[in-house]
Design a protein around this motif. Structure first.
Motif, PDB file in Angstrom:
ATOM      1  N   PHE A 197      38.995  25.545  40.716  1.00 59.69           N
ATOM      2  CA  PHE A 197      38.636  26.828  41.331  1.00 59.69           C
ATOM      3  C   PHE A 197      39.769  27.310  42.239  1.00 59.69           C
ATOM      4  N   THR A 241      33.044  21.444  35.961  1.00 61.80           N
ATOM      5  CA  THR A 241      33.286  22.536  36.897  1.00 61.80           C
ATOM      6  C   THR A 241      33.287  22.065  38.352  1.00 61.80           C
ATOM      7  N   LEU A 242      33.665  23.005  39.241  1.00 57.17           N
ATOM      8  CA  LEU A 242      33.752  22.729  40.686  1.00 57.17           C
ATOM      9  C   LEU A 242      34.804  21.648  40.958  1.00 57.17           C
ATOM     10  N   SER A 253      37.587  22.848  35.059  1.00 57.10           N
ATOM     11  CA  SER A 253      37.641  24.132  35.766  1.00 57.10           C
ATOM     12  C   SER A 253      38.041  23.963  37.225  1.00 57.10           C
ATOM     13  N   ALA A 297      39.780  28.702  37.027  1.00 58.40           N
ATOM     14  CA  ALA A 297      38.550  29.428  37.376  1.00 58.40           C
ATOM     15  C   ALA A 297      38.662  29.981  38.789  1.00 58.40           C
ATOM     16  N   SER A 298      37.648  30.773  39.170  1.00 61.18           N
ATOM     17  CA  SER A 298      37.666  31.442  40.467  1.00 61.18           C
ATOM     18  C   SER A 298      38.938  32.284  40.589  1.00 61.18           C
ATOM     19  N   ASN A 315      27.711  30.768  35.289  1.00 60.76           N
ATOM     20  CA  ASN A 315      27.277  29.739  36.239  1.00 60.76           C
ATOM     21  C   ASN A 315      25.946  30.201  36.817  1.00 60.76           C
ATOM     22  N   ASP A 334      34.284  35.779  33.023  1.00 64.57           N
ATOM     23  CA  ASP A 334      33.389  35.029  33.911  1.00 64.57           C
ATOM     24  C   ASP A 334      32.233  35.942  34.303  1.00 64.57           C
ATOM     25  N   ARG A 347      38.724  29.827  45.430  1.00 62.52           N
ATOM     26  CA  ARG A 347      37.999  29.208  46.548  1.00 62.52           C
ATOM     27  C   ARG A 347      38.913  28.314  47.379  1.00 62.52           C
ATOM     28  N   PHE A 353      38.248  20.606  42.612  1.00 62.39           N
ATOM     29  CA  PHE A 353      39.096  21.031  43.733  1.00 62.39           C
ATOM     30  C   PHE A 353      40.236  20.057  44.016  1.00 62.39           C
TER      31      PHE A 353
END
Ligand code: G3P
Length: 217
Positions: free
Chosen positions: A129, A107-108, A127, A163-164, A28, A6, A132, A110
């Motif tokens: 996260f 992405t993003l 993806s 991710a994250s 990103n 990343d 987060r 949750f």
């Protein structure tokens, strides 16, 4: 589990690629800003080094803008994956690229319901996260487990891209939870090889070997 790095810093990508540890790259807008490089230029350079998927994120907020930007980014190299936000417009653009045979990374993410929508839109990667969510005292890894169950229940082919990811423990937990891929900062990937007992054992072996006075070559 596949490893993506990343980052948008080419030297980090080249180093990990030389170790044979890299299956792909994610970027990103924040990582591009941190690199201080021209977006399209750096994506082209990354794609010249890495043969696996390289995610490049659109900046537009509306579906038409995302489609236009994605078309432009997809022309950079065959292994560019169009990264789209998990919004209704992003899902619409995802469906558009899937129909054209262009790979996408939504992405993003949750929530499990967001991941379900991305799979229905034909996303190549989703993806979630993890870090987060953990930052908010929520259980990021529980989301990976939920998505794994839902995708397996219905046979969705969308790849879960954890991710994250912030730590070695996150990497292990993502692998245990059944993530297909983890995108990981370069320092965390390199740190996975370290163990204090490995260092201690190697030190002892080196001393004992030196005492033999022998040479292998
Ligand atoms: O690429 C998206 C993601 O990995 C961001 O990580 O550490 O900024 O939450 P982080």
């Amino acid at each position: 589990m596949k490893f993506f790095v990343d980052t948008a810093i080419l030297s980090e990508i080249e180093e990990l690629n030389d170790y044979g540890l890299l299956d792909g790259v994610t970027t990103n807008p924040s990582l591009i800003a941190k690199s201080g490089r021209d977006f399209k230029e750096v994506i082209a350079e990354i794609c010249a080094v890495v043969s696996g998927p390289v995610s490049a994120e659109v900046a537009a907020m509306d579906a038409a803008g995302m489609m236009a930007e994605g078309d432009r980014l997809a022309r950079i190299a065959d292994n560019v994956v169009i990264k789209l936000p998990l919004t209704l417009d992003g899902l619409k653009a995802c469906r558009h690229f899937t129909a054209k045979g262009v790979k996408t990374n939504v992405t993003l993410c949750f929530s499990a319901n967001q991941a379900l929508l991305a799979a229905k839109a034909g996303a190549t990667f989703i993806s979630p996260f993890v870090g987060r969510l953990d930052d908010l005292n929520l259980d990021g890894m529980a989301l990976i487990r939920d998505i794994r169950t839902i995708y397996d229940n219905f046979g969705y082919g969308t790849n879960i891209l954890a991710a994250s990811i912030r730590s070695a423990n996150h990497v292990k937990e993502a692998a245990l939870a059944g993530a297909d891929v983890a995108t990981i900062p370069a320092a965390v990937i390199k740190g996975l090889a370290s163990h204090t007992l490995t260092d201690k054992g190697l030190d002892q072996f080196a001393k004992d070997w030196a005492a033999t006075g022998q040479s292998i070559l």
